[in-house]
Design a protein around this motif. Structure first.
Motif, PDB file in Angstrom:
ATOM      1  N   GLY A 161     -15.967 -20.780  24.604  1.00 33.94           N
ATOM      2  CA  GLY A 161     -17.081 -19.841  24.666  1.00 33.94           C
ATOM      3  C   GLY A 161     -18.228 -20.244  23.764  1.00 33.94           C
ATOM      4  O   GLY A 161     -19.402 -20.033  24.090  1.00 33.94           O
ATOM      5  N   GLY A 162     -17.913 -20.841  22.630  1.00 29.37           N
ATOM      6  CA  GLY A 162     -18.962 -21.267  21.707  1.00 29.37           C
ATOM      7  C   GLY A 162     -19.802 -22.399  22.232  1.00 29.37           C
ATOM      8  O   GLY A 162     -20.994 -22.508  21.904  1.00 29.37           O
ATOM      9  N   VAL A 163     -19.216 -23.266  23.044  1.00 24.43           N
ATOM     10  CA  VAL A 163     -19.959 -24.403  23.595  1.00 24.43           C
ATOM     11  C   VAL A 163     -21.163 -23.920  24.391  1.00 24.43           C
ATOM     12  O   VAL A 163     -22.290 -24.404  24.210  1.00 24.43           O
ATOM     13  CB  VAL A 163     -19.030 -25.270  24.468  1.00 24.43           C
ATOM     14  CG1 VAL A 163     -19.836 -26.248  25.310  1.00 24.43           C
ATOM     15  CG2 VAL A 163     -18.033 -26.035  23.591  1.00 24.43           C
ATOM     16  N   MET A 164     -20.947 -22.941  25.276  1.00 26.52           N
ATOM     17  CA  MET A 164     -22.044 -22.432  26.091  1.00 26.52           C
ATOM     18  C   MET A 164     -23.063 -21.675  25.245  1.00 26.52           C
ATOM     19  O   MET A 164     -24.269 -21.843  25.401  1.00 26.52           O
ATOM     20  CB  MET A 164     -21.484 -21.504  27.183  1.00 26.52           C
ATOM     21  CG  MET A 164     -20.762 -22.218  28.298  1.00 26.52           C
ATOM     22  SD  MET A 164     -21.840 -23.276  29.272  1.00 26.52           S
ATOM     23  CE  MET A 164     -22.968 -22.080  29.968  1.00 26.52           C
ATOM     24  N   THR A 165     -22.579 -20.831  24.331  1.00 30.79           N
ATOM     25  CA  THR A 165     -23.484 -19.999  23.531  1.00 30.79           C
ATOM     26  C   THR A 165     -24.363 -20.840  22.622  1.00 30.79           C
ATOM     27  O   THR A 165     -25.591 -20.688  22.599  1.00 30.79           O
ATOM     28  CB  THR A 165     -22.669 -19.002  22.696  1.00 30.79           C
ATOM     29  OG1 THR A 165     -21.863 -18.206  23.558  1.00 30.79           O
ATOM     30  CG2 THR A 165     -23.588 -18.104  21.896  1.00 30.79           C
ATOM     31  N   VAL A 166     -23.755 -21.736  21.846  1.00 28.79           N
ATOM     32  CA  VAL A 166     -24.519 -22.510  20.864  1.00 28.79           C
ATOM     33  C   VAL A 166     -25.453 -23.492  21.559  1.00 28.79           C
ATOM     34  O   VAL A 166     -26.586 -23.708  21.099  1.00 28.79           O
ATOM     35  CB  VAL A 166     -23.563 -23.249  19.903  1.00 28.79           C
ATOM     36  CG1 VAL A 166     -24.356 -24.050  18.881  1.00 28.79           C
ATOM     37  CG2 VAL A 166     -22.659 -22.257  19.190  1.00 28.79           C
ATOM     38  N   SER A 167     -25.032 -24.089  22.653  1.00 28.27           N
ATOM     39  CA  SER A 167     -25.928 -25.004  23.366  1.00 28.27           C
ATOM     40  C   SER A 167     -27.148 -24.258  23.885  1.00 28.27           C
ATOM     41  O   SER A 167     -28.267 -24.776  23.847  1.00 28.27           O
ATOM     42  CB  SER A 167     -25.183 -25.691  24.519  1.00 28.27           C
ATOM     43  OG  SER A 167     -24.775 -24.750  25.493  1.00 28.27           O
ATOM     44  N   THR A 453     -28.216 -13.917  22.186  1.00 26.99           N
ATOM     45  CA  THR A 453     -27.638 -14.827  23.170  1.00 26.99           C
ATOM     46  C   THR A 453     -26.124 -14.673  23.220  1.00 26.99           C
ATOM     47  O   THR A 453     -25.517 -14.671  24.300  1.00 26.99           O
ATOM     48  CB  THR A 453     -28.012 -16.283  22.836  1.00 26.99           C
ATOM     49  OG1 THR A 453     -29.444 -16.400  22.788  1.00 26.99           O
ATOM     50  CG2 THR A 453     -27.468 -17.236  23.892  1.00 26.99           C
ATOM     51  N   GLY A 454     -25.490 -14.548  22.055  1.00 30.54           N
ATOM     52  CA  GLY A 454     -24.052 -14.338  22.015  1.00 30.54           C
ATOM     53  C   GLY A 454     -23.642 -13.050  22.707  1.00 30.54           C
ATOM     54  O   GLY A 454     -22.617 -13.001  23.403  1.00 30.54           O
ATOM     55  N   ILE A 455     -24.436 -11.988  22.536  1.00 28.48           N
ATOM     56  CA  ILE A 455     -24.144 -10.720  23.198  1.00 28.48           C
ATOM     57  C   ILE A 455     -24.213 -10.889  24.716  1.00 28.48           C
ATOM     58  O   ILE A 455     -23.365 -10.382  25.459  1.00 28.48           O
ATOM     59  CB  ILE A 455     -25.129  -9.637  22.726  1.00 28.48           C
ATOM     60  CG1 ILE A 455     -24.884  -9.303  21.247  1.00 28.48           C
ATOM     61  CG2 ILE A 455     -25.010  -8.376  23.573  1.00 28.48           C
ATOM     62  CD1 ILE A 455     -25.919  -8.378  20.642  1.00 28.48           C
ATOM     63  N   THR A 456     -25.223 -11.613  25.186  1.00 28.84           N
ATOM     64  CA  THR A 456     -25.369 -11.833  26.622  1.00 28.84           C
ATOM     65  C   THR A 456     -24.141 -12.534  27.192  1.00 28.84           C
ATOM     66  O   THR A 456     -23.592 -12.139  28.230  1.00 28.84           O
ATOM     67  CB  THR A 456     -26.622 -12.676  26.907  1.00 28.84           C
ATOM     68  OG1 THR A 456     -27.765 -12.020  26.359  1.00 28.84           O
ATOM     69  CG2 THR A 456     -26.827 -12.866  28.398  1.00 28.84           C
ATOM     70  N   TYR A 457     -23.691 -13.589  26.508  1.00 29.34           N
ATOM     71  CA  TYR A 457     -22.521 -14.318  27.000  1.00 29.34           C
ATOM     72  C   TYR A 457     -21.252 -13.494  26.888  1.00 29.34           C
ATOM     73  O   TYR A 457     -20.319 -13.652  27.686  1.00 29.34           O
ATOM     74  CB  TYR A 457     -22.375 -15.646  26.250  1.00 29.34           C
ATOM     75  CG  TYR A 457     -23.269 -16.726  26.797  1.00 29.34           C
ATOM     76  CD1 TYR A 457     -22.907 -17.447  27.924  1.00 29.34           C
ATOM     77  CD2 TYR A 457     -24.496 -17.024  26.201  1.00 29.34           C
ATOM     78  CE1 TYR A 457     -23.726 -18.436  28.442  1.00 29.34           C
ATOM     79  CE2 TYR A 457     -25.326 -18.002  26.708  1.00 29.34           C
ATOM     80  CZ  TYR A 457     -24.934 -18.710  27.830  1.00 29.34           C
ATOM     81  OH  TYR A 457     -25.756 -19.681  28.342  1.00 29.34           O
ATOM     82  N   LEU A 458     -21.164 -12.598  25.900  1.00 29.43           N
ATOM     83  CA  LEU A 458     -19.998 -11.716  25.801  1.00 29.43           C
ATOM     84  C   LEU A 458     -19.891 -10.835  27.039  1.00 29.43           C
ATOM     85  O   LEU A 458     -18.820 -10.746  27.661  1.00 29.43           O
ATOM     86  CB  LEU A 458     -20.097 -10.842  24.553  1.00 29.43           C
ATOM     87  CG  LEU A 458     -19.085  -9.690  24.492  1.00 29.43           C
ATOM     88  CD1 LEU A 458     -17.666 -10.216  24.350  1.00 29.43           C
ATOM     89  CD2 LEU A 458     -19.415  -8.726  23.363  1.00 29.43           C
ATOM     90  N   PHE A 459     -20.972 -10.161  27.402  1.00 29.31           N
ATOM     91  CA  PHE A 459     -20.945  -9.292  28.573  1.00 29.31           C
ATOM     92  C   PHE A 459     -20.685 -10.098  29.846  1.00 29.31           C
ATOM     93  O   PHE A 459     -20.007  -9.625  30.758  1.00 29.31           O
ATOM     94  CB  PHE A 459     -22.263  -8.516  28.689  1.00 29.31           C
ATOM     95  CG  PHE A 459     -22.328  -7.306  27.803  1.00 29.31           C
ATOM     96  CD1 PHE A 459     -21.980  -6.058  28.292  1.00 29.31           C
ATOM     97  CD2 PHE A 459     -22.723  -7.407  26.473  1.00 29.31           C
ATOM     98  CE1 PHE A 459     -22.030  -4.930  27.473  1.00 29.31           C
ATOM     99  CE2 PHE A 459     -22.774  -6.288  25.645  1.00 29.31           C
ATOM    100  CZ  PHE A 459     -22.432  -5.053  26.151  1.00 29.31           C
ATOM    101  N   ARG A 460     -21.203 -11.308  29.882  1.00 31.64           N
ATOM    102  CA  ARG A 460     -21.027 -12.143  31.071  1.00 31.64           C
ATOM    103  C   ARG A 460     -19.562 -12.567  31.222  1.00 31.64           C
ATOM    104  O   ARG A 460     -18.977 -12.447  32.313  1.00 31.64           O
ATOM    105  CB  ARG A 460     -21.941 -13.367  30.978  1.00 31.64           C
ATOM    106  CG  ARG A 460     -22.120 -14.115  32.284  1.00 31.64           C
ATOM    107  CD  ARG A 460     -23.024 -15.321  32.101  1.00 31.64           C
ATOM    108  NE  ARG A 460     -24.356 -14.948  31.611  1.00 31.64           N
ATOM    109  CZ  ARG A 460     -25.290 -15.829  31.288  1.00 31.64           C
ATOM    110  NH1 ARG A 460     -25.027 -17.131  31.367  1.00 31.64           N
ATOM    111  NH2 ARG A 460     -26.466 -15.414  30.858  1.00 31.64           N
ATOM    112  N   THR A 461     -18.965 -13.076  30.160  1.00 31.90           N
ATOM    113  CA  THR A 461     -17.584 -13.549  30.257  1.00 31.90           C
ATOM    114  C   THR A 461     -16.608 -12.384  30.424  1.00 31.90           C
ATOM    115  O   THR A 461     -15.601 -12.515  31.143  1.00 31.90           O
ATOM    116  CB  THR A 461     -17.204 -14.359  29.007  1.00 31.90           C
ATOM    117  OG1 THR A 461     -17.498 -13.598  27.817  1.00 31.90           O
ATOM    118  CG2 THR A 461     -17.975 -15.660  28.948  1.00 31.90           C
TER     119      THR A 461
END
Length: 571
Positions: A161-167, A453-461
């Protein structure tokens, strides 16, 4: 407090970038509490922190995007290998936990990387994610047992999950926001390419070299990405963050908030996964106990983030704001519908049309192509017009149209419908994900970009896992009821009981062509009815995504890598 720029601009359809003088005049005339204009704000704008040559940018993107490509490739490779791995360890009944453990770990740890990228820096957070992902992948290839493999996949998920968020955060630091959507589209192309190649590549590796090779042969790409990130990624953070000593940065880690967030998401997804994969009733103590624990953790999480944490992992002030809230909800509902369709469309062709697994998978090819096309198209439109609001709504309506068309499939549907009706779903959702990410970035201050950005990916995943789990639970409920309606007499025993034969009816589509004609027709019709209900629910959820996109605001942005930091009102 002076009124925020967002408050002074109520029109959601205002372009991201307009004429500077016109914008300045509009802002000056609409802000009764202040006479500051965009021109004066631009004049006082801090210099860009990160200036990078084209060559270095290419190397940085190669390091970041190779990791994104590998993450997508890994996901579909593992999905292909679940059956061979289960057979190898003689534990096929537990093979689904290989995927579940990874997804649970991804959902729990994805939002933490937003704050970690501010504490450790973009390079440090990315290297940490690659270390977890690489270690877990290597241990998967060497796993001596199913338990060890499941644990290794959970370790890999801590970094996946960090790979997508941090990139995504790193690219935002380097790319002007007007071009950010185009680069996000390129990222999605690589993600779609990796996801598309994973299935056939995983099958070939298993047949030619064994399933362990699918994990071990990922290591060269991981090492390549790790080296490039370590050598080329050098992104400066604001001075107030850069100048802090390490112990001060570590104090910014929200330990209690992270723990309660992991408990909230983990208990929720584990409860839903057990309900779906183990077919436990909602009244089972494990299922309702986990769901109740999720509610308790959620209450504690909100209290910690609101009252206790000095540097919250999910600032409630962001979630209370209009655009971040509805961007998060739209990403959640959109991901639920998208992943439900990705998993259930191939099942339709296997169980209802009785196609081979290869043919069933090929029907998703237009969907995969549309994902890449939709991302790039959205980025191109935003770069050319500076607008995203109308594009977002149009893209959402495409997903509603696609789900409606798929829900209308029947035995007389034309071949071109069966191939092309899924394409608007992929095109529309890829566009929505791209435009809403830019809307999220545009709605927060520079120091909140990483966390947002991390919040967005949390809801997405989270939506991805819930989409698979809930659609599976709904499918099995309707399917069992329809089978019991249609099958009577001696054959009904195999459906009404909890025997292995009963599970085969509901879990394996390969048994359907071997059944007697009457039983085969009953199974096909039951699957068709159950999938019809699932597809209707997908259309409803896509429409909910559309409703959540309506309140999203379109904020004007300067065409530079560092945005103007105007004061924003607290919600």
């Amino acid at each position: 407090m002076p009124p925020s720029f967002r408050e002074s601009e109520p029109d959601e359809t205002r372009p991201l970038l307009g004429n500077d003088r016109a914008d300045a005049a509009s802002y000056t005339s609409s802000s009764s509490g202040t006479q500051r204009s965009l021109a004066s704000a631009s004049a006082s704008e801090p210099p860009a922190l990160n200036k990078i040559s084209r060559t270095d940018l290419a190397w940085v993107l190669a390091g970041l995007w190779s990791a994104v490509f590998l993450g997508a490739l890994d996901g579909t490779i593992v999905a292909t290998l679940l059956s061979p791995i289960g057979s190898y360890f003689n534990e096929s009944n537990r093979s689904s936990y290989i995927g579940t453990s990874y997804l649970l770990s991804v959902c729990c740890f994805t939002p933490l990387y937003g704050r970690l990228s501010d504490i450790l820096g973009r390079k440090g957070a990315m290297l940490l994610a690659l270390s977890f992902f690489g270690s877990g992948t290597l241990l998967c290839g060497l796993a001596p047992s199913m338990d060890a493999l499941i644990a290794a996949r959970a370790l890999a998920g801590m970094g996946g999950g960090g790979v997508m968020t941090v990139s995504s955060v790193a690219v935002t630091d380097l790319i002007p926001l007007r071009q950010r959507g185009l680069y996000q589209g390129m990222t999605n192309i690589l993600f779609g390419l990796g996801a598309g190649l994973g299935g056939p590549l995983g099958g070939w590796m298993n047949d030619a070299l064994g399933w362990r090779s699918a994990f071990l042969l990922q290591m060269p790409i991981l090492v390549f990405s790790y080296i490039l990130v370590a050598l080329k990624v050098s992104i400066k953070l604001p001075d107030e963050v850069e100048s802090q000593p390490l112990h001060a940065k570590l104090r910014r880690i929200d330990v209690l908030g992270s723990f309660t967030l992991v408990g909230t998401v983990g208990c929720l997804l584990l409860g839903l996964s057990l309900k779906s994969t183990e077919e436990l009733p909602w009244t089972h103590p494990v299922v309702w106990g986990l769901l109740l624990a999720s509610v308790v953790f959620a209450v504690l999480f909100i209290w910690v983030e609101t009252r206790y944490a000095p540097y919250p992992v999910m600032p409630m002030r962001l979630i209370k704001q209009r655009t971040p809230l509805f961007v998060s909800l739209s990403n959640f509902f959109g991901s639920v519908a998208a992943f439900s369709m990705i998993y259930n469309v191939p099942l339709y062709f296997s169980a209802v049309r009785l196609n081979s697994s290869t043919d069933a998978g090929l029907h998703l090819l237009p969907h995969s192509v549309a994902i890449s096309t939709g991302s790039v198209f959205a980025g191109w439109v935003m770069r050319r017009t500076g607008r995203l609001y109308n594009l977002t709504l149009f893209s959402c309506l495409l997903t509603v149209l696609a789900a409606t068309l798929v829900a209308m499939w029947n035995e007389s549907s034309a071949a071109f419908h069966l191939w092309l009706d899924v394409a608007p779903q992929g095109f529309g959702m890829a566009s929505v994900i791209t435009t809403t990410l830019i809307a999220m970035i545009a709605s927060v201050t520079r120091e909140d970009i990483a966390v947002a950005t991390g919040i967005t990916y949390l809801f997405r995943t989270t939506g991805q896992v819930i989409g698979v789990s809930l659609s599976g639970a709904l499918l099995q409920t309707v399917l069992t009821a329809k089978l019991r309606e249609r099958i009577h007499g001696p054959d009904a025993v195999s459906v009404h009981s909890d025997s292995t034969h009963a599970r085969a009816y509901r879990h394996s589509t390969t048994i359907i062509p071997t059944l007697a004609p009457e039983l085969r027709q009953a199974a096909v019709d039951s699957y068709a009815d159950a999938l019809h209900v699932v597809f209707i629910c997908q259309a409803v959820i896509n429409f909910m995504c559309f409703l959540c996109c309506l309140p999203i605001q379109e904020n004007p942005l300067p065409c530079v890598s560092q945005r103007v930091s105007l004061p924003r009102a607290r919600s």
